[in-house]
Design a protein around this motif. Sequence first.
Motif: not given
Length: 116
Positions: A30, A32, A37, A39, A54-55, A67, A70, A73-74, A101, A105
């Motif tokens: 990750v 940030r 964010i 990943v 990504s965001s 948040s 995130a 994105v997860g 965050r 994620l």
Amino acid sequence: MKKKQLRRIKIKKRIRGIVNGTSEKPRMTVFRSNKEIYVQLIDDSVGNTLVSASSVKFKKTKSSTKSSIALEVGKIIAEKSIKLGINEVMFDRNGYLYHGRVKMLAEGARDGGLKF
């Protein structure tokens, strides 16, 4: 460098000594920044990035928080990795505290079906 950055780098090195990704169980790392964010799933044995999300492409509205983005994105990284047949990963928080965050994620990735 600031004291906070040095602390994060020290924690990051300690974590990377333990967490190592393979093709069956890649490392989910990750990054940030203040606004975004990112990943990635990385196979450390070869040095390849398998999947990333990504965001950056998200449309931010007044009701969306960092948040909540995130969390999405997860879920996206979990969806992409399951398409590749990756169900299990090793989580690398990259020196960040497991809070806010980074935690959201991870929860989004778990909700999407990843195990770690």
